[in-house]
Enzyme design. Structure first.
Site, PDB file in Angstrom:
ATOM      1  N   CYS A 129       0.826  -1.212   0.000  1.00 49.83           N
ATOM      2  CA  CYS A 129       0.000   0.000   0.000  1.00 49.83           C
ATOM      3  C   CYS A 129       0.857   1.258   0.000  1.00 49.83           C
ATOM      4  O   CYS A 129       0.512   2.269  -0.624  1.00 49.83           O
ATOM      5  CB  CYS A 129      -0.946  -0.006   1.187  1.00 49.83           C
ATOM      6  SG  CYS A 129      -0.115  -0.036   2.807  1.00 49.83           S
ATOM      7  N   HIS A 269      -2.267   1.217   7.172  1.00 52.07           N
ATOM      8  CA  HIS A 269      -2.572   1.208   5.742  1.00 52.07           C
ATOM      9  C   HIS A 269      -2.374   2.603   5.159  1.00 52.07           C
ATOM     10  O   HIS A 269      -2.847   3.590   5.724  1.00 52.07           O
ATOM     11  CB  HIS A 269      -4.014   0.742   5.532  1.00 52.07           C
ATOM     12  CG  HIS A 269      -4.389   0.487   4.110  1.00 52.07           C
ATOM     13  ND1 HIS A 269      -3.607  -0.264   3.258  1.00 52.07           N
ATOM     14  CD2 HIS A 269      -5.474   0.883   3.377  1.00 52.07           C
ATOM     15  CE1 HIS A 269      -4.199  -0.326   2.070  1.00 52.07           C
ATOM     16  NE2 HIS A 269      -5.323   0.367   2.114  1.00 52.07           N
ATOM     17  N   ASN A 289      -8.264   4.091  -2.526  1.00 51.21           N
ATOM     18  CA  ASN A 289      -7.605   2.897  -2.008  1.00 51.21           C
ATOM     19  C   ASN A 289      -6.901   2.173  -3.155  1.00 51.21           C
ATOM     20  O   ASN A 289      -7.005   2.576  -4.320  1.00 51.21           O
ATOM     21  CB  ASN A 289      -8.640   1.993  -1.326  1.00 51.21           C
ATOM     22  CG  ASN A 289      -8.029   1.062  -0.305  1.00 51.21           C
ATOM     23  OD1 ASN A 289      -6.812   0.933  -0.198  1.00 51.21           O
ATOM     24  ND2 ASN A 289      -8.867   0.383   0.462  1.00 51.21           N
TER      25      ASN A 289
END
Length: 322
Positions: A129, A269, A289
């Site tokens: 990520c 994240h 995302n």
């Protein structure tokens, strides 16, 4: 006899759980054997029950978002957290953005509409990520400087930004250190020249296919949603880190995400804030995302804004300078 029994069990699974068959078909699931499928089915049914019970709260107006089956619905929350994150808290920057000036107020900002955001990508089952948040920030700033939106290579960061930068590929990394790598390396290749593989590999950087460069990064005043709002309005897409560990986040579908049990300090994240707005009287951050378009609102989530830094969205935010 055992083979026949397993075959009959498989038929029973299909007949009794049409939603399971739909899930497998939609996401291309094929399991090693029926024993594994039985385990995954039980996980799926547990998640389905959780989703259905949660959505009843949504229907009663008790929560501001709802959930849905997605590609993570055959994963336990423990498994999900083990493979789908990868953010590590980075060093605090020397330069810090603190401005909350009195410029004309914008009730809504969406950098997608201005051409500064590439399509939603998919990190797969790789804790990268941090790489996607990094490229998203550089892509936005490169566009705002040059007028050209270039999709950049996350795989290069996974493969090359380790060593003295301490990033660990699919085992996690730091946005700030990844930006420092791009600065010191003289750039990052285009996505098309160095495509994503969702695995660790050897570094294959090619200086002839650089898509963008950067000169450093600026941090946002820690914990200040006001400073983050001003930066998002005036600077562009901002790399942010959040607590995404909850089952509600795993199955998020639509609406303004507010999780009372979220931590503002235990972040796991990295994502990209590309705007902000309000919906149904609820202020939100518009967040990109890296879990494909099958998760959330076509790959995006509206995260609660002005709710005491819920999920830590303003705790560790930064943007690259180009």
């Amino acid at each position: 006899m055992k083979v026949v029994a397993l075959f009959l069990f498989g038929l029973a699974l299909a007949a009794a759980n049409p939603s399971w068959e739909e899930f497998k078909g939609k996401f291309g699931r094929k399991y090693v054997d029926l024993e594994e499928e039985r385990y995954r089915l039980n996980v799926f049914l547990d998640n389905l029950q959780y989703i259905e019970e949660f959505n009843k709260k949504y229907e009663r107006g008790e929560v501001t978002y709802n959930l849905a089956i997605n590609q993570f619905s055959d994963m336990t929350n423990e498994k999900f957290n083990a493979v789908m994150k990868g953010y590590k808290k980075g060093p605090r920057p020397a330069a810090v953005f603190t401005s909350t000036d009195a410029a004309p107020e914008s009730t809504e900002v969406d950098w997608r509409t201005k051409g500064a955001v590439t399509p939603v990508k998919d990190q797969g089952q790789c804790g990268s990520c941090w790489a996607f948040s990094t490229t998203g920030g550089i892509e936005g700033q490169h566009f705002l400087k040059t007028g050209r939106l270039v999709s950049l290579s996350e795989q290069q960061l996974v493969d090359c930004a380790g060593g003295s930068y301490y990033n660990q590929g699919c085992n996690g990394g730091w946005v700030e250190r990844a930006i420092m790598y791009v600065r010191d390396n003289g750039g990052v290749d285009t996505e098309s020249s160095y495509p994503y593989e969702a695995r660790d590999n050897t570094c294959r950087f090619n200086s002839n296919t650089i898509g963008a460069t950067c000169t450093g990064y600026v941090g946002i005043a820690q914990g200040s949603e006001s400073a983050l709002k001003t930066a998002t309005r005036d600077i562009g897409p901002i790399s942010v880190a959040i607590d995404a560990s909850h089952r509600s986040f795993q199955s998020y579908y639509t609406g303004v995400y507010y999780e009372p049990s979220c931590s503002s300090s235990q972040l796991d994240h990295a994502v990209l804030a590309v705007g902000y707005g309000s919906e149904g009287g609820q202020d939100f951050w518009l967040v990109k995302n890296s879990w494909a378009t099958s998760w959330g609102e076509s790959g995006y989530i509206k995260m609660a804004r002005n709710r005491n830094n819920n999920c830590g969205i303003a705790t560790d935010a930064c943007y690259p300078t180009v």
